[in-house]
Write a protein that holds these residues in place. Structure first.
Motif, PDB file in Angstrom:
ATOM      1  N   PRO A   1       7.963  -4.237   7.992  1.00  0.00           N
ATOM      2  CA  PRO A   1       6.758  -3.821   7.260  1.00  0.00           C
ATOM      3  C   PRO A   1       6.177  -4.989   6.459  1.00  0.00           C
ATOM      4  CG  PRO A   1       8.533  -2.237   6.944  1.00  0.00           C
ATOM      5  CD  PRO A   1       9.129  -3.420   7.624  1.00  0.00           C
ATOM      6  N   LYS A   2       4.869  -5.000   6.325  1.00  0.00           N
ATOM      7  CA  LYS A   2       4.212  -6.056   5.558  1.00  0.00           C
ATOM      8  C   LYS A   2       4.543  -5.928   4.077  1.00  0.00           C
ATOM      9  CE  LYS A   2       0.346  -6.795   8.716  1.00  0.00           C
ATOM     10  NZ  LYS A   2       0.763  -8.162   9.061  1.00  0.00           N
ATOM     11  N   LYS A   3       4.351  -7.026   3.362  1.00  0.00           N
ATOM     12  CA  LYS A   3       4.747  -7.096   1.958  1.00  0.00           C
ATOM     13  C   LYS A   3       4.115  -5.990   1.119  1.00  0.00           C
ATOM     14  CE  LYS A   3       4.395  -9.970  -2.152  1.00  0.00           C
ATOM     15  NZ  LYS A   3       3.830 -11.178  -2.773  1.00  0.00           N
ATOM     16  N   ARG A   4       2.861  -5.668   1.381  1.00  0.00           N
ATOM     17  CA  ARG A   4       2.147  -4.687   0.561  1.00  0.00           C
ATOM     18  C   ARG A   4       2.278  -3.259   1.100  1.00  0.00           C
ATOM     19  NH1 ARG A   4      -1.445  -6.368  -3.012  1.00  0.00           N
ATOM     20  NH2 ARG A   4      -2.958  -4.736  -2.526  1.00  0.00           N
ATOM     21  N   ASP A   5       3.037  -3.082   2.169  1.00  0.00           N
ATOM     22  CA  ASP A   5       3.241  -1.751   2.748  1.00  0.00           C
ATOM     23  C   ASP A   5       4.455  -1.103   2.087  1.00  0.00           C
ATOM     24  OD1 ASP A   5       3.373   0.510   4.272  1.00  0.00           O
ATOM     25  OD2 ASP A   5       3.927  -0.496   6.147  1.00  0.00           O
ATOM     26  N   ASP A   6       4.265  -0.631   0.859  1.00  0.00           N
ATOM     27  CA  ASP A   6       5.391  -0.065   0.104  1.00  0.00           C
ATOM     28  C   ASP A   6       5.997   1.139   0.810  1.00  0.00           C
ATOM     29  OD1 ASP A   6       5.091  -1.969  -1.884  1.00  0.00           O
ATOM     30  OD2 ASP A   6       3.722  -0.736  -3.061  1.00  0.00           O
ATOM     31  N   SER A   7       5.151   2.021   1.332  1.00  0.00           N
ATOM     32  CA  SER A   7       5.660   3.210   2.018  1.00  0.00           C
ATOM     33  C   SER A   7       6.461   2.820   3.254  1.00  0.00           C
ATOM     34  CB  SER A   7       4.503   4.137   2.410  1.00  0.00           C
ATOM     35  OG  SER A   7       3.845   4.633   1.274  1.00  0.00           O
ATOM     36  N   GLY A   8       5.977   1.820   3.982  1.00  0.00           N
ATOM     37  CA  GLY A   8       6.686   1.355   5.173  1.00  0.00           C
ATOM     38  C   GLY A   8       8.043   0.770   4.834  1.00  0.00           C
ATOM     39  N   LYS A   9       8.113   0.031   3.730  1.00  0.00           N
ATOM     40  CA  LYS A   9       9.385  -0.581   3.331  1.00  0.00           C
ATOM     41  C   LYS A   9      10.395   0.482   2.884  1.00  0.00           C
ATOM     42  CE  LYS A   9       7.436  -3.611   0.527  1.00  0.00           C
ATOM     43  NZ  LYS A   9       7.267  -4.757  -0.409  1.00  0.00           N
ATOM     44  N   ILE A  10       9.907   1.510   2.192  1.00  0.00           N
ATOM     45  CA  ILE A  10      10.805   2.589   1.770  1.00  0.00           C
ATOM     46  C   ILE A  10      11.317   3.354   2.987  1.00  0.00           C
ATOM     47  CG2 ILE A  10      10.835   4.830   0.603  1.00  0.00           C
ATOM     48  CD1 ILE A  10       9.072   3.563  -1.570  1.00  0.00           C
ATOM     49  N   ALA A  11      10.441   3.600   3.955  1.00  0.00           N
ATOM     50  CA  ALA A  11      10.871   4.274   5.185  1.00  0.00           C
ATOM     51  C   ALA A  11      11.935   3.447   5.903  1.00  0.00           C
ATOM     52  CB  ALA A  11       9.670   4.516   6.094  1.00  0.00           C
ATOM     53  N   MET A  12      11.749   2.127   5.944  1.00  0.00           N
ATOM     54  CA  MET A  12      12.721   1.262   6.611  1.00  0.00           C
ATOM     55  C   MET A  12      14.070   1.307   5.897  1.00  0.00           C
ATOM     56  SD  MET A  12      13.244  -0.695   9.182  1.00  0.00           S
ATOM     57  CE  MET A  12      11.650  -1.251   9.814  1.00  0.00           C
ATOM     58  N   ASP A  13      14.062   1.303   4.578  1.00  0.00           N
ATOM     59  CA  ASP A  13      15.328   1.393   3.834  1.00  0.00           C
ATOM     60  C   ASP A  13      16.065   2.691   4.156  1.00  0.00           C
ATOM     61  OD1 ASP A  13      14.880  -1.026   2.693  1.00  0.00           O
ATOM     62  OD2 ASP A  13      14.581  -0.310   0.654  1.00  0.00           O
ATOM     63  N   ASN A  14      15.317   3.780   4.291  1.00  0.00           N
ATOM     64  CA  ASN A  14      15.949   5.055   4.627  1.00  0.00           C
ATOM     65  C   ASN A  14      16.502   5.045   6.046  1.00  0.00           C
ATOM     66  OD1 ASN A  14      15.528   7.603   2.587  1.00  0.00           O
ATOM     67  ND2 ASN A  14      14.011   5.995   2.218  1.00  0.00           N
ATOM     68  N   CYS A  15      15.845   4.312   6.938  1.00  0.00           N
ATOM     69  CA  CYS A  15      16.377   4.172   8.297  1.00  0.00           C
ATOM     70  C   CYS A  15      17.686   3.383   8.292  1.00  0.00           C
ATOM     71  CB  CYS A  15      15.348   3.474   9.191  1.00  0.00           C
ATOM     72  SG  CYS A  15      13.918   4.495   9.599  1.00  0.00           S
ATOM     73  N   VAL A  16      17.750   2.324   7.480  1.00  0.00           N
ATOM     74  CA  VAL A  16      18.985   1.542   7.366  1.00  0.00           C
ATOM     75  C   VAL A  16      20.111   2.428   6.836  1.00  0.00           C
ATOM     76  CG1 VAL A  16      20.100  -0.415   6.229  1.00  0.00           C
ATOM     77  CG2 VAL A  16      17.736  -0.621   7.008  1.00  0.00           C
ATOM     78  N   SER A  17      19.818   3.204   5.800  1.00  0.00           N
ATOM     79  CA  SER A  17      20.819   4.082   5.205  1.00  0.00           C
ATOM     80  C   SER A  17      21.305   5.113   6.220  1.00  0.00           C
ATOM     81  CB  SER A  17      20.226   4.778   3.976  1.00  0.00           C
ATOM     82  OG  SER A  17      21.160   5.641   3.377  1.00  0.00           O
ATOM     83  N   ALA A  18      20.362   5.688   6.974  1.00  0.00           N
ATOM     84  CA  ALA A  18      20.734   6.695   7.970  1.00  0.00           C
ATOM     85  C   ALA A  18      21.600   6.085   9.067  1.00  0.00           C
ATOM     86  CB  ALA A  18      19.478   7.323   8.568  1.00  0.00           C
TER      87      ALA A  18
ATOM     88  N   ARG B   1      16.172  -3.151  -0.685  1.00  0.00           N
ATOM     89  CA  ARG B   1      15.646  -3.359  -2.039  1.00  0.00           C
ATOM     90  C   ARG B   1      14.618  -2.335  -2.502  1.00  0.00           C
ATOM     91  NH1 ARG B   1      16.575  -8.608  -3.800  1.00  0.00           N
ATOM     92  NH2 ARG B   1      17.274 -10.092  -2.229  1.00  0.00           N
ATOM     93  N   ASP B   2      13.895  -1.716  -1.581  1.00  0.00           N
ATOM     94  CA  ASP B   2      12.679  -1.009  -1.981  1.00  0.00           C
ATOM     95  C   ASP B   2      12.914   0.436  -2.402  1.00  0.00           C
ATOM     96  OD1 ASP B   2      10.446  -3.044  -1.401  1.00  0.00           O
ATOM     97  OD2 ASP B   2      11.675  -3.120   0.400  1.00  0.00           O
ATOM     98  N   ASP B   3      13.827   1.142  -1.757  1.00  0.00           N
ATOM     99  CA  ASP B   3      14.208   2.477  -2.205  1.00  0.00           C
ATOM    100  C   ASP B   3      15.490   2.314  -3.025  1.00  0.00           C
ATOM    101  OD1 ASP B   3      15.305   5.071  -2.479  1.00  0.00           O
ATOM    102  OD2 ASP B   3      14.210   5.757  -0.716  1.00  0.00           O
ATOM    103  N   GLU B   4      15.353   2.314  -4.340  1.00  0.00           N
ATOM    104  CA  GLU B   4      16.480   1.970  -5.205  1.00  0.00           C
ATOM    105  C   GLU B   4      17.630   2.967  -5.099  1.00  0.00           C
ATOM    106  OE1 GLU B   4      15.028   1.263  -9.135  1.00  0.00           O
ATOM    107  OE2 GLU B   4      13.924  -0.542  -8.561  1.00  0.00           O
ATOM    108  N   ASP B   5      17.315   4.246  -4.898  1.00  0.00           N
ATOM    109  CA  ASP B   5      18.386   5.235  -4.754  1.00  0.00           C
ATOM    110  C   ASP B   5      19.203   4.957  -3.496  1.00  0.00           C
ATOM    111  OD1 ASP B   5      17.682   6.576  -7.057  1.00  0.00           O
ATOM    112  OD2 ASP B   5      16.355   7.982  -6.036  1.00  0.00           O
ATOM    113  N   GLU B   6      18.511   4.711  -2.385  1.00  0.00           N
ATOM    114  CA  GLU B   6      19.219   4.427  -1.141  1.00  0.00           C
ATOM    115  C   GLU B   6      19.942   3.085  -1.215  1.00  0.00           C
ATOM    116  OE1 GLU B   6      19.616   6.691   1.418  1.00  0.00           O
ATOM    117  OE2 GLU B   6      18.710   7.875  -0.191  1.00  0.00           O
TER     118      GLU B   6
END
Length: 720
Positions: free
Chosen positions: A583-600, A629-634
């Motif tokens: 995800p691009k630097k300013r795509d906050d939603s995309g980065k959070i989605a990616m973090d959740n994919c890593v966690s899953a 880094r972007d979804d702090e809970d995950e």
């Protein structure tokens, strides 16, 4: 021209993604921090601070050895405004500088800042010196004990002496720094000075000084966070003023003492009809004071837990008029009322904890929950404002989550669930009516008037309203999982089927699905045949706000043995996303989605690896994305899982011939002492993990570690 160019850099650094371009900007700014003209130096320092804010932490990691000496040099600039601006830039740079790196710079910087604090008479230099000291303390933590005994007396003296009309901010900064030093060094060292600090706060005549009031409020919250249970000794002195602030008292509108005031600005007062029918004037600042008082209560409950038990009933009595009143005065306090609902949920949690500590039944907690249901939830049956309903739903959700399991009977759970579904349906009806009305208005309006942001705001309010009602359903699942699974789950299945069929409502369906898996575990299986295929399909959606709950749902389901049948498809879908574009630097939603994919994917690899297709390198895909880094809970969950897996010597995570070990240890070193990526408990686990590894193994991984990570690891080993 130079000023314009430097200002342009300051305004554009937020949008730069290429690190080489960031480096060129840094070189340009550094070159102008020695410029003969003070305005150029000041603007360059200002831009440097902005660069530090927008490009953290990479900029700090790469440029600290060049930028920090230059900022230190400007602390002694002959022009006070330049010196204070360089300190402000240091604050921005230092807040994101790693603990191990800041510890190396601290002696030199502290020497300079103490010197400026003792010698300067310039108010802005003093203010920024104090803030800079607070930043160093916050970053290096307990290591600040070396400087504490010198700084604390200076701060107390500033509080006593800074009483001028223009020194309110300076005094507030001193209180702020006092409290931050306490957090840094810990309560054992800070407690004697905390007593002095609270005493100084109580002696301060705030009058109408809202700025100083806010500084003192935030400082007292930090002191409470530092002292925890030991803060209870101050409550008899502090709570009376909190209770007073919760009373919305006005002055009769026709009274001369209001009408003839010199400072009686129409914008400073609101005329309202009180409960007794009289027209009164209330200062607008009083509403802000209400919010601050409720926020204080929330902090006290969070930090003191069961130690707040003796104050629960009097606090509840003070909060209840704000929550349940329908008079005009209280209806204007929507922000305070929303906060009061959350404060009430915190009281329930404190009541449970306090009762447990005292070996008492959770009677008080149950009474508080029922009071909320009777005095707040019942009153919204005819409410149509989505924002008001959202606040009630959010408050109910938090109250239920903090309540004792089994605190509600089956009939109560069923009735509440029915009411929540009804409120969600009514939200859909309101939204449809608004959309129909908007279409009719557009058809008759000129083209230039057809784009209406108010319509989007209305839709967002309804979305948030429904999400809060769904979260309250999740709270019911938590309080009574067995009853919910047998009596309410069939209705949930119908809702899922309907909502998943609507593009507009599917996110709400995924949220409901996540709560069902989270709270009911295997008991949620009857809805899986509808939910899981939709979740797998949603992973490929172009909307990141859809992908996030879908990935989260897979992570929740992964530890359940019955998920094995769907696991291969989940591995494949997640593998495509993790192997795809970043995800691009300013795509906050995309980065959070990616973090959740890593966690899953991590959870799937940990619990369902036998079902992983051979062509999906699950562990490698996870390791490549570390740290997250972007979804702090995950992030905290993932990094904790890494520690556990390394402790178990999980072969998949470590990789053949320790191929992944260096990258995983690098990620944990990065997360260590990093707010958002770790917490105090996890920091200890990471430190213990590194100390269990033979030095020879750490040395073989050294080439993977950055300079910052090497210093952090050295410090972990030294401290142990």
């Amino acid at each position: 021209a130079k000023l314009a160019a430097l200002t342009a850099v300051k305004q554009t650094v937020e949008y730069v993604e290429d690190h080489s371009h960031v480096g060129e900007m840094a070189k340009l700014l550094l070159a102008h921090m020695d410029h003969p003209h003070p305005r150029v130096r000041c603007t360059a320092a200002h831009a440097m601070g902005q660069l530090a804010n927008d490009q953290a932490p990479h900029f700090q990691d790469a440029w600290h050895s060049t930028v920090m000496p230059k900022l230190l040099q400007l602390f002694d600039d002959s022009v006070d405004r330049v010196a204070s601006m360089s300190m402000s830039a240091f604050v921005s740079f230092g807040e994101e500088l790693d603990n191990a790196l800041m510890a190396e710079y601290a002696p030199t910087f502290m020497g300079k800042l103490v010197s400026r604090l003792q010698s300067s008479k310039h108010r802005m230099v003093l203010e920024e010196s104090i803030t800079s000291i607070a930043v160093i303390a916050g970053v290096i933590g307990k290591d600040f004990s070396l400087y504490y005994d010198v700084i604390m007396p200076l701060l107390k003296q500033l509080v006593l002496n800074a009483k001028g009309e223009k020194e309110s901010r300076l005094r507030g900064k001193a209180f702020e720094c006092l409290s931050l030093l306490g957090l840094a060094v810990g309560k054992e060292k800070f407690l004697p000075d905390a007593k002095d600090a609270i005493g100084l706060m109580l002696q301060t005549d705030l009058g109408s000084d809202e700025l100083l009031r806010e500084y003192i409020k935030e400082a007292s919250e930090r002191i409470c966070k530092c002292l925890k249970n030991d803060f209870a000794q101050f409550l008899p002195h502090l709570m009376p003023s909190v209770f007073k602030s919760l009373k919305l008292e006005g002055e009769e509108a026709g009274a001369g003492n209001v009408a003839t005031r010199a400072d009686d600005d129409d914008n400073e007062y609101v005329e309202i009809t009180g409960a007794d029918g009289k027209l009164v004037k209330v200062r607008t600042s009083k509403f802000e004071e209400l919010v601050s008082a409720v926020q204080l209560i929330i902090t006290y409950c969070d930090e003191m837990g069961g130690s707040f038990y003796d104050w629960i009933q009097s606090t509840a009595q003070a909060l209840l008029p704000l929550m349940a009143s329908t008079d005009e005065a209280m209806l204007l306090c929507d922000e305070a009322r929303s906060a009061a609902y959350i404060a009430w949920s915190k009281l329930i949690k404190c009541a449970r904890t306090g009762a447990l500590e005292r070996n008492q039944p959770p009677t008080l907690a149950n009474e508080l929950l029922r009071t909320f249901l009777q005095r707040v939830v019942v009153t919204v049956q005819s409410e149509t404002d989505p924002d008001t309903l959202k606040d009630v739903g959010n408050g109910l959700s938090e109250c239920l989550k903090n309540a004792e399991p089994g605190s509600l009977g089956g009939q109560e759970v069923g009735q509440l669930a029915e009411q929540l579904f009804k409120l969600i349906d009514e939200s859909f009806i309101r939204e449809a009516a608004e959309q129909k009305s908007a279409l009719e208005d557009k058809a008759s309006a000129p083209a230039e008037l057809q784009a209406d942001e108010d319509e989007e705001d209305d839709e967002e309010s309804e979305n948030q309203c429904r999400q809060c009602m769904e979260e309250a359903l999740g709270g019911l699942m938590q309080v009574a999982p067995e009853y919910f699974a047998t009596s309410v789950l069939p209705e949930c299945a119908k809702r899922l089927q309907a909502w998943l069929g609507s593009k507009q409502h599917r996110i709400l369906a995924f949220f409901l699905g996540c709560d069902l898996i989270l709270h009911l575990k295997e008991l949620s299986q009857p809805v899986w045949q509808v939910l899981i295929p939709a979740v797998l399909q949603g992973l490929g959606d172009e909307d990141a706000d859809v992908r996030t709950p879908c990935a989260y749902a897979l992570g929740l389901a992964a530890p359940l043995p019955s998920f094995a049948q769907a696991a291969p498809d989940a591995f494949r879908k997640l593998g495509v996303l993790l192997g795809g574009p970043v995800p691009k630097k300013r795509d906050d939603s995309g980065k959070i989605a990616m973090d959740n994919c890593v966690s899953a994917m991590l959870l799937l690899a940990r619990h369902q690896y036998a079902a992983c297709p051979q062509d999906v390198p699950a562990w490698q895909l996870v390791v490549n994305k570390l740290p997250i880094r972007d979804d702090e809970d995950e992030a905290k969950k993932v990094h904790k899982a890494l520690v556990e897996l390394l402790t178990e010597q999980n072969a998949g995570l470590i990789g053949p011939n320790n191929a992944h070990l260096g990258k995983v240890l690098s990620a944990l070193a990065e997360a260590y002492k990093q707010e958002g990526l770790s917490n105090d408990e996890l920091d200890i686990e990471i430190q213990n993990l590194f100390n269990r590894f033979p030095v020879q193994i750490l040395e073989t991984c050294a080439q993977v570690f950055s300079e910052k990570q090497q210093k952090k690891i050295q410090k972990m080993l030294t401290v142990a």
